[in-house]
Design an enzyme around this catalytic site. Structure first.
Site, PDB file in Angstrom:
ATOM      1  N   LYS A  30     -62.782 -40.832 -40.556  1.00  0.00           N
ATOM      2  CA  LYS A  30     -64.034 -40.457 -39.897  1.00  0.00           C
ATOM      3  C   LYS A  30     -64.332 -41.532 -38.856  1.00  0.00           C
ATOM      4  O   LYS A  30     -65.214 -42.375 -39.018  1.00  0.00           O
ATOM      5  CB  LYS A  30     -65.177 -40.323 -40.916  1.00  0.00           C
ATOM      6  CG  LYS A  30     -65.290 -38.898 -41.471  1.00  0.00           C
ATOM      7  CD  LYS A  30     -66.479 -38.719 -42.357  1.00  0.00           C
ATOM      8  CE  LYS A  30     -67.699 -38.239 -41.627  1.00  0.00           C
ATOM      9  NZ  LYS A  30     -67.669 -36.827 -41.242  1.00  0.00           N
TER      10      LYS A  30
HETATM   11  N1  PY5 Z   1     -64.167 -32.104 -41.152  1.00  0.00           N
HETATM   12  C1  PY5 Z   1     -64.808 -32.909 -40.283  1.00  0.00           C
HETATM   13  C2  PY5 Z   1     -64.209 -33.148 -38.952  1.00  0.00           C
HETATM   14  C3  PY5 Z   1     -66.027 -33.493 -40.650  1.00  0.00           C
HETATM   15  O1  PY5 Z   1     -66.664 -34.285 -39.799  1.00  0.00           O
HETATM   16  C4  PY5 Z   1     -66.576 -33.209 -41.918  1.00  0.00           C
HETATM   17  C5  PY5 Z   1     -67.907 -33.789 -42.302  1.00  0.00           C
HETATM   18  C6  PY5 Z   1     -65.864 -32.378 -42.789  1.00  0.00           C
HETATM   19  C7  PY5 Z   1     -64.654 -31.841 -42.367  1.00  0.00           C
HETATM   20  C8  PY5 Z   1     -66.334 -32.099 -44.185  1.00  0.00           C
HETATM   21  O2  PY5 Z   1     -66.210 -33.254 -44.966  1.00  0.00           O
HETATM   22  P1  PY5 Z   1     -67.158 -33.523 -46.217  1.00  0.00           P
HETATM   23  O3  PY5 Z   1     -67.093 -32.325 -47.064  1.00  0.00           O
HETATM   24  O4  PY5 Z   1     -66.568 -34.714 -46.863  1.00  0.00           O
HETATM   25  O5  PY5 Z   1     -68.518 -33.772 -45.692  1.00  0.00           O
HETATM   26  N2  PY5 Z   1     -68.822 -33.890 -41.242  1.00  0.00           N
HETATM   27  C9  PY5 Z   1     -70.020 -34.675 -41.341  1.00  0.00           C
HETATM   28  C10 PY5 Z   1     -70.931 -34.199 -42.481  1.00  0.00           C
HETATM   29  O6  PY5 Z   1     -71.744 -34.992 -42.917  1.00  0.00           O
HETATM   30  C11 PY5 Z   1     -70.746 -34.715 -40.031  1.00  0.00           C
HETATM   31  C12 PY5 Z   1     -71.296 -33.432 -39.538  1.00  0.00           C
HETATM   32  C13 PY5 Z   1     -72.171 -33.541 -38.339  1.00  0.00           C
HETATM   33  O7  PY5 Z   1     -70.834 -33.063 -42.930  1.00  0.00           O
END
Ligand code: PY5
Length: 306
Positions: free
Chosen positions: A159
């Site tokens: 990330k």
């Molecule tokens: N893929 C990407 C590129 C992400 O940024 C995220 C999470 C996910 C998948 C899903 O991962 P997880 O289930 O661990 O959250 N994105 C962040 C979130 O907090 C930022 C979003 C604006 O969901």
């Protein structure tokens, strides 16, 4: 979606008033994107607020930092405590939590090593990312003209702040074209993920999600859904998903901390399945919300009390 201010933000070991949580203009990460972050949610449960899989998120932050060679000045344990303190001292019940590690003021050349690594944790109330309506009836997504980053360009499994320029361009293209969200293909032409969400499809009762090797982030919600499905007796596989396969799926949905479990009802104007929230999607979505809200037995180990 605007931000609801709270009282304090944790910065480098102490809580500072929200309005005073500032950085210098020459903060290295602001210019070049060399920083790592997390997105975490805390939910109200019958026995008080609980942060969902907090330790796993902090382990991923550490992993992201390791991937890009950034040395975090705090241990995972210290970061877990920083999050709990931030939620507690702000008196929050349900919130979104944003830890970030970045290079501060110190150097302006591309080599960031002379800049101090700084860490902050902010938390605020934040509704579901793709909207309540999206949660109920599904969102419309556009296949992005931007491919998801490949490991030979930037590390998709970290990330990393810089990775999100790729996500932002995809998001802007989708919303400017009248869609709710983008869906990105990888360099093999398979479906990878959304700009901030992992993707799942359902085919004849079987759950399928692209493996992380398809340039997807190892999402913690994704992992939770895979575990929940298996426990529910829903077969779940990690397999590459071609665009054709997505179009022919019975159901599709996004997972993510921010987006939670959001059904996908259309891809590029083609309805997926019956064009509404699918049956298995609804079942997993409801189960997910029961788990994060502490209403389902057997998942206490995922709930970190503040
Ligand atoms: N893929 C990407 C590129 C992400 O940024 C995220 C999470 C996910 C998948 C899903 O991962 P997880 O289930 O661990 O959250 N994105 C962040 C979130 O907090 C930022 C979003 C604006 O969901």
């Amino acid at each position: 979606m605007s931000i609801n201010p709270t009282k304090f933000i944790w910065m480098d070991g102490k809580l500072v008033p929200w309005e005073e949580a500032k950085v210098h203009l020459l903060t290295h990460t602001l210019h070049y994107g060399y920083g790592v972050f997390e997105g975490i949610r805390c939910y109200r449960t019958p026995t008080g607020p609980a942060v969902f899989r907090l330790r796993d998120h902090m382990l991923r932050l550490q992993h992201s930092a390791d991937i890009v060679g950034m040395k975090l000045p705090y241990t995972v344990e210290e970061l877990v405590e920083a999050v709990k303190l931030t939620v507690r001292e702000n008196g929050l019940e349900e919130c979104y939590i944003r830890p970030i590690a970045y290079c501060g003021y110190g150097v302006m050349g591309l080599n960031p090593r002379g800049a101090p690594v700084r860490v902050a944790v902010a938390a605020w109330q934040w509704g579901t990312y793709l909207g309540e309506e999206g949660l109920r009836n599904g969102v419309r997504v556009k296949i992005s003209p931007y491919r998801r980053i490949h490991p030979s360009v930037l590390p998709p499994q970290a990330k990393l702040v810089a990775n999100y320029a790729n996500s932002i361009l995809a998001k802007l293209d989708a919303v400017d074209s009248g869609y709710d969200e983008a869906l990105m293909l990888n360099f093999s032409g398979n479906v990878s993920e959304g700009p901030g969400e992992n993707l799942f499809i359902v085919e004849k009762g079987v759950l399928v999600t692209p493996p992380v090797s398809e340039c997807a982030l190892p999402g913690i919600t994704r992992d939770s859904i895979l575990q929940l499905a298996r426990r529910e007796g829903i077969p779940a596989r990690e397999e590459p998903v071609s665009l054709e396969r997505l179009y022919e799926a019975d159901e599709a949905f996004f997972t993510g901390t921010a987006a939670e479990v959001t059904p996908i009802r259309e891809v590029g104007d083609r309805p997926i399945g019956n064009g509404r929230r699918g049956r298995i999607t609804a079942r997993l979505q409801e189960l997910y919300f029961r788990v994060v809200r502490g209403e389902e037995e057997g998942y206490e180990h995922w709930l970190e009390r503040v």
